[in-house]
Design a protein around this motif. Structure first.
Motif, PDB file in Angstrom:
ATOM      1  N   THR A   1     104.239  87.736  42.118  1.00 44.94           N
ATOM      2  CA  THR A   1     104.496  89.167  42.292  1.00 44.94           C
ATOM      3  C   THR A   1     105.610  89.628  41.348  1.00 44.94           C
ATOM      4  O   THR A   1     105.505  90.687  40.713  1.00 44.94           O
ATOM      5  N   LEU A   2     106.659  88.807  41.231  1.00 48.71           N
ATOM      6  CA  LEU A   2     107.753  89.157  40.318  1.00 48.71           C
ATOM      7  C   LEU A   2     107.260  89.210  38.874  1.00 48.71           C
ATOM      8  O   LEU A   2     107.617  90.106  38.108  1.00 48.71           O
ATOM      9  N   VAL A   3     106.430  88.215  38.508  1.00 47.03           N
ATOM     10  CA  VAL A   3     105.884  88.188  37.141  1.00 47.03           C
ATOM     11  C   VAL A   3     105.063  89.448  36.891  1.00 47.03           C
ATOM     12  O   VAL A   3     105.218  90.130  35.872  1.00 47.03           O
ATOM     13  N   VAL A   4     104.195  89.777  37.847  1.00 48.82           N
ATOM     14  CA  VAL A   4     103.316  90.933  37.674  1.00 48.82           C
ATOM     15  C   VAL A   4     104.137  92.223  37.608  1.00 48.82           C
ATOM     16  O   VAL A   4     103.863  93.112  36.797  1.00 48.82           O
ATOM     17  N   LEU A   5     105.180  92.308  38.419  1.00 49.33           N
ATOM     18  CA  LEU A   5     106.021  93.497  38.410  1.00 49.33           C
ATOM     19  C   LEU A   5     106.674  93.671  37.036  1.00 49.33           C
ATOM     20  O   LEU A   5     106.670  94.772  36.459  1.00 49.33           O
ATOM     21  N   ALA A   6     107.203  92.571  36.495  1.00 49.08           N
ATOM     22  CA  ALA A   6     107.844  92.638  35.178  1.00 49.08           C
ATOM     23  C   ALA A   6     106.837  93.047  34.110  1.00 49.08           C
ATOM     24  O   ALA A   6     107.074  93.965  33.315  1.00 49.08           O
ATOM     25  N   LEU A   7     105.675  92.367  34.101  1.00 48.76           N
ATOM     26  CA  LEU A   7     104.666  92.659  33.083  1.00 48.76           C
ATOM     27  C   LEU A   7     104.164  94.092  33.215  1.00 48.76           C
ATOM     28  O   LEU A   7     103.889  94.765  32.219  1.00 48.76           O
ATOM     29  N   THR A   8     104.043  94.574  34.452  1.00 49.59           N
ATOM     30  CA  THR A   8     103.493  95.908  34.663  1.00 49.59           C
ATOM     31  C   THR A   8     104.453  96.986  34.178  1.00 49.59           C
ATOM     32  O   THR A   8     104.029  97.967  33.562  1.00 49.59           O
ATOM     33  N   TRP A   9     105.762  96.798  34.420  1.00 47.85           N
ATOM     34  CA  TRP A   9     106.702  97.795  33.894  1.00 47.85           C
ATOM     35  C   TRP A   9     106.723  97.762  32.372  1.00 47.85           C
ATOM     36  O   TRP A   9     106.792  98.819  31.720  1.00 47.85           O
ATOM     37  N   LEU A  10     106.647  96.551  31.798  1.00 48.49           N
ATOM     38  CA  LEU A  10     106.598  96.468  30.329  1.00 48.49           C
ATOM     39  C   LEU A  10     105.346  97.160  29.803  1.00 48.49           C
ATOM     40  O   LEU A  10     105.386  97.898  28.817  1.00 48.49           O
ATOM     41  N   ALA A  11     104.227  96.934  30.507  1.00 48.53           N
ATOM     42  CA  ALA A  11     102.967  97.533  30.069  1.00 48.53           C
ATOM     43  C   ALA A  11     103.000  99.053  30.223  1.00 48.53           C
ATOM     44  O   ALA A  11     102.487  99.790  29.376  1.00 48.53           O
ATOM     45  N   ALA A  12     103.641  99.532  31.299  1.00 48.97           N
ATOM     46  CA  ALA A  12     103.748 100.980  31.496  1.00 48.97           C
ATOM     47  C   ALA A  12     104.519 101.600  30.325  1.00 48.97           C
ATOM     48  O   ALA A  12     104.137 102.649  29.798  1.00 48.97           O
ATOM     49  N   ASP A  13     105.577 100.916  29.911  1.00 48.64           N
ATOM     50  CA  ASP A  13     106.350 101.397  28.776  1.00 48.64           C
ATOM     51  C   ASP A  13     105.489 101.426  27.513  1.00 48.64           C
ATOM     52  O   ASP A  13     105.521 102.393  26.748  1.00 48.64           O
ATOM     53  N   MET A  14     104.692 100.372  27.304  1.00 45.86           N
ATOM     54  CA  MET A  14     103.809 100.344  26.128  1.00 45.86           C
ATOM     55  C   MET A  14     102.811 101.492  26.187  1.00 45.86           C
ATOM     56  O   MET A  14     102.538 102.140  25.182  1.00 45.86           O
ATOM     57  N   GLY A  15     102.275 101.731  27.367  1.00 47.25           N
ATOM     58  CA  GLY A  15     101.310 102.822  27.527  1.00 47.25           C
ATOM     59  C   GLY A  15     101.939 104.174  27.236  1.00 47.25           C
ATOM     60  O   GLY A  15     101.303 105.061  26.661  1.00 47.25           O
ATOM     61  N   LEU A  16     103.211 104.334  27.613  1.00 52.52           N
ATOM     62  CA  LEU A  16     103.900 105.609  27.382  1.00 52.52           C
ATOM     63  C   LEU A  16     104.173 105.829  25.903  1.00 52.52           C
ATOM     64  O   LEU A  16     104.158 106.953  25.415  1.00 52.52           O
ATOM     65  N   ARG A  17     104.455 104.735  25.200  1.00 48.43           N
ATOM     66  CA  ARG A  17     104.839 104.872  23.790  1.00 48.43           C
ATOM     67  C   ARG A  17     103.656 104.846  22.850  1.00 48.43           C
ATOM     68  O   ARG A  17     103.797 105.164  21.660  1.00 48.43           O
ATOM     69  N   ALA A  18     102.481 104.429  23.341  1.00 49.19           N
ATOM     70  CA  ALA A  18     101.297 104.391  22.478  1.00 49.19           C
ATOM     71  C   ALA A  18     100.779 105.808  22.286  1.00 49.19           C
ATOM     72  O   ALA A  18     100.803 106.617  23.213  1.00 49.19           O
ATOM     73  N   ARG A  19     100.328 106.095  21.068  1.00 48.52           N
ATOM     74  CA  ARG A  19      99.824 107.438  20.801  1.00 48.52           C
ATOM     75  C   ARG A  19      98.380 107.613  21.247  1.00 48.52           C
ATOM     76  O   ARG A  19      97.941 108.706  21.567  1.00 48.52           O
ATOM     77  N   THR A  20      97.621 106.527  21.205  1.00 50.02           N
ATOM     78  CA  THR A  20      96.222 106.617  21.614  1.00 50.02           C
ATOM     79  C   THR A  20      95.935 105.531  22.639  1.00 50.02           C
ATOM     80  O   THR A  20      96.665 104.545  22.738  1.00 50.02           O
ATOM     81  N   VAL A  21      94.841 105.730  23.372  1.00 51.78           N
ATOM     82  CA  VAL A  21      94.438 104.755  24.373  1.00 51.78           C
ATOM     83  C   VAL A  21      94.097 103.418  23.704  1.00 51.78           C
ATOM     84  O   VAL A  21      94.380 102.345  24.230  1.00 51.78           O
ATOM     85  N   GLU A  22      93.511 103.489  22.495  1.00 51.02           N
ATOM     86  CA  GLU A  22      93.175 102.260  21.773  1.00 51.02           C
ATOM     87  C   GLU A  22      94.439 101.458  21.479  1.00 51.02           C
ATOM     88  O   GLU A  22      94.496 100.242  21.674  1.00 51.02           O
ATOM     89  N   ALA A  23      95.456 102.174  20.989  1.00 52.00           N
ATOM     90  CA  ALA A  23      96.718 101.495  20.683  1.00 52.00           C
ATOM     91  C   ALA A  23      97.312 100.894  21.953  1.00 52.00           C
ATOM     92  O   ALA A  23      97.852  99.788  21.936  1.00 52.00           O
ATOM     93  N   ALA A  24      97.172 101.630  23.058  1.00 51.53           N
ATOM     94  CA  ALA A  24      97.727 101.141  24.322  1.00 51.53           C
ATOM     95  C   ALA A  24      97.024  99.870  24.771  1.00 51.53           C
ATOM     96  O   ALA A  24      97.633  98.981  25.352  1.00 51.53           O
ATOM     97  N   SER A  25      95.720  99.772  24.491  1.00 52.92           N
ATOM     98  CA  SER A  25      95.001  98.583  24.948  1.00 52.92           C
ATOM     99  C   SER A  25      95.330  97.384  24.054  1.00 52.92           C
ATOM    100  O   SER A  25      95.192  96.245  24.463  1.00 52.92           O
ATOM    101  N   ASN A  26      95.803  97.650  22.825  1.00 58.36           N
ATOM    102  CA  ASN A  26      96.180  96.540  21.949  1.00 58.36           C
ATOM    103  C   ASN A  26      97.615  96.088  22.160  1.00 58.36           C
ATOM    104  O   ASN A  26      97.941  94.933  21.935  1.00 58.36           O
ATOM    105  N   ALA A  27      98.470  97.011  22.579  1.00 62.76           N
ATOM    106  CA  ALA A  27      99.902  96.706  22.644  1.00 62.76           C
ATOM    107  C   ALA A  27     100.241  95.457  23.467  1.00 62.76           C
ATOM    108  O   ALA A  27     101.073  94.661  23.044  1.00 62.76           O
ATOM    109  N   PRO A  28      99.617  95.267  24.651  1.00 66.73           N
ATOM    110  CA  PRO A  28     100.019  94.090  25.435  1.00 66.73           C
ATOM    111  C   PRO A  28      99.381  92.783  24.960  1.00 66.73           C
ATOM    112  O   PRO A  28      99.620  91.746  25.572  1.00 66.73           O
ATOM    113  N   THR A  29      98.545  92.816  23.895  1.00 63.68           N
ATOM    114  CA  THR A  29      97.846  91.595  23.462  1.00 63.68           C
ATOM    115  C   THR A  29      98.791  90.408  23.255  1.00 63.68           C
ATOM    116  O   THR A  29      98.483  89.291  23.685  1.00 63.68           O
TER     117      THR A  29
END
Lengths: 258, 325
Positions: free
Chosen positions: A154-182
């Motif tokens: 749960t802690l791992v998922v919480l950390a990854l999810t906040w990081l991913a939320a940040d990536m989603g916020l900073r990505a300009r397009t949905v495509e970029a957002a789906s690549n960012a966490p790769t």
């Protein structure tokens, strides 16, 4: 109602919204389960014999017990892709401007995404654990160790999810957002998920031993299989909390600027 | 008039993005319970104005009050009174129309029963009851806008911002939207709308501000604005050149178009004026092929006001083109 209870109520409303999205459009959730399961089958049935003998004496035929904790961890990283995408599509679709002009808690939109993402990913993790058990994974964990496993994941998922939320916020397009966490999804490979780090070339080994997924993998393996944990648990928890705080601060500032 | 409380005021409002000055000392005063239309070409700063007034974007300078509060200092107090329908339908594409409205009801903390009641009422009012269980992808453009506006109204806002509410809608949907806006105002709500359609401002607004280059170049009622520009005239067209020549001599103060055999007589197009014009033609036994009355419309005002300040003929043409769409 107080400000805090409004914040809780608004976050709960947003959580319901995100879970409804996930149920209605499972296409983002299915890979979170499917990719780790395919990996599991590949590593157990295709590479298992060769890798098993490399893992250590007596591990032949039981490579699944070595690799399963790593695969379970992998499922957590795929969850981050779907979170980044759902956050980004919200930001690009105009609905977020509606939320911003409502008299609701500023944190509610992101809280809903992150909590929704955590629930979805943990659900996927449970399915992957089930698949591992079906392929012969035989953990010897006590109920308390299972509980600790759930807590760490749960802690791992919480950390990854906040990081991913940040990536989603900073990505300009949905495509970029789906690549960012790769890169996140590759990190378990460059740790001790598939093979022990001491079998790796020096430079990779150095990276592998100090990156967050290795202590997490070692702790999971220790909890589930009874191997040596040492100070991995402490380091793993510290990484998770640190990354959660980093992701949270970055995501909140990106959202407030947006 | 001066005692009417203002729902929105802005003085010396400024906003720049880098070197690009979007708002350059905008002044606004919108009386409660009225419709104010901010009219301007694309890029004039309409959307930026709405974004600042609705707490989405911070201004660089100037003083603003919305519902008696400063959006920069007390955004929550402003947000509690406003509803915003942006240029692009801000609906949740993954929720049905009904779910979208319930989401808004939940975010306004209306409670389960009241939320359902309001949702059902709005679906009915906006003609969306049959589409309630469908996802917005199945909606027409007009239905999406109606859902969008219905979502804005869930919280019973006293001040509503509509940023180009009918851009991209077909005429029927546009008229339906106008009707909805009129009903809102009848309930005492203040509406601040932006538009690039002059007809829309004319139809809906109590006061119109013409925005160009980041400031108001004119403001007033539609009638007041129309009075700013001359241009009312009667146009007479003739079938044969001889009749045209004779009419041109008989009618004084006319503008001529020899090629088209058309005469243009300044005037307001009143029945009395038309009768005297026709009487004079009758007396001279001149037969006109057709007669048409042209009153100055907001297009004339718009061109007159927004082109004078322009120094660039190309930009000028672009402005005209935009305004004509």
């Amino acid at each position: 109602m107080s400000t805090l209870s409004y914040a809780v109520a608004d976050s709960a409303t947003m959580l319901r919204r995100n879970l409804r999205h996930a149920l209605r459009y499972p296409s983002m959730t299915i890979p979170v389960v499917a990719i780790p399961v395919v990996m599991l089958l590949l590593f157990v049935y295709v590479f298992g014999n060769a890798l098993g003998s490399g893992v250590g004496p007596g591990a032949e035929g039981h490579y699944v017990d070595y690799v399963a904790p790593g695969i379970i961890l992998m499922a957590t990283t795929y969850g981050s892709v779907s979170v980044a995408v759902s956050v980004c599509s919200d930001m690009t679709e105009g609905i977020v401007n509606r939320f911003r002009t409502l008299s609701i808690s500023r944190a509610a939109v992101l809280n809903g995404h992150v909590l929704g993402g955590v629930v979805q990913t943990l659900f996927s993790v449970v399915l992957v654990v089930g698949a591992a058990l079906l392929t012969g994974f035989r953990p010897n964990a006590t109920p308390l160790e299972w509980l600790a496993t759930a807590g760490l994941l749960t802690l791992v998922v919480l950390a990854l999810t906040w990081l991913a939320a940040d990536m989603g916020l900073r990505a300009r397009t949905v495509e970029a957002a789906s690549n960012a966490p790769t890169p996140l999804t590759f990190l378990p490979f460059l740790g001790s998920a598939i093979v022990p780090t001491d079998s790796m070339p020096t430079a990779v080994r150095w990276f592998a031993e100090y990156q967050p997924f290795t202590p997490v993998t070692e702790t999971l393996r220790g909890l589930l299989m009874g191997t040596e944990i040492g100070n991995s648990a402490l380091i793993a928890v510290a990484w998770c909390l640190g990354l959660t705080v980093l992701g949270y601060i970055r995501a909140r500032s990106a959202y407030d600027k947006g | 008039m001066t005692t009417t409380p203002h729902a929105i005021t802005a003085t010396g409002l400024r906003k720049a993005y880098g070197d690009h000055v979007v708002l350059d000392g905008l002044e606004l005063a919108v009386a409660e319970g009225t419709v104010y239309a901010l009219l301007g070409p694309n890029g004039a700063g309409k959307t930026t104005t709405v974004q600042i007034l609705s707490t989405l974007v911070a201004a660089d300078g100037g003083h603003i009050t919305v519902g008696g509060h400063d959006p920069a200092r007390d955004p929550r107090a402003v947000r509690a009174q406003i509803g915003v329908t942006g240029q692009f339908a801000a609906v949740d594409a993954k929720l049905t129309g009904e779910e979208n409205l319930i989401l808004m009801a939940d975010l306004h903390h209306l409670g389960r029963q009241e939320g359902r009641r309001r949702t059902a009422g709005l679906l009915e009012q906006f003609g969306l009851t049959d589409a309630a269980k469908k996802l917005p992808e199945a909606y027409s453009g007009g239905m999406r806008r109606r859902l969008d506006l219905a979502m804005t109204l869930v919280g019973d806002p006293r001040i509503i911002f509509l940023d180009e509410p009918t851009t991209g809608l077909d005429p029927r949907s546009r008229h339906a939207m106008w009707q909805i806006v009129r009903e809102l105002v009848a309930d005492g709500v203040t509406v601040f709308l932006t538009t690039q359609y002059l007809e829309e401002a004319d139809q809906l607004a109590d006061r119109i501000g013409v925005l160009d280059g980041g400031r108001l170049v004119a403001e007033g009622t539609a009638e007041e604005l129309k009075r700013l520009v001359p241009g009312g005239h009667v146009r007479l067209r003739f079938a044969d050149p001889a009749a045209y020549e004779r009419a041109a001599r008989a009618l004084h103060g006319t503008a001529l178009d020899d090629e088209g055999l058309t005469l243009q007589i300044p005037g307001d197009g009143s029945a009395r004026e038309l009768k005297s014009l026709l009487d004079r033609l009758e007396a001279e036994a001149i037969e006109a092929e057709s007669l048409s009355v042209h009153t100055p419309d907001l297009d004339d005002v718009f061109f007159a006001l927004t082109t004078e300040r322009s120094h660039n003929p190309a930009a000028d043409a672009a402005v005209r083109k935009e305004a004509l769409r």
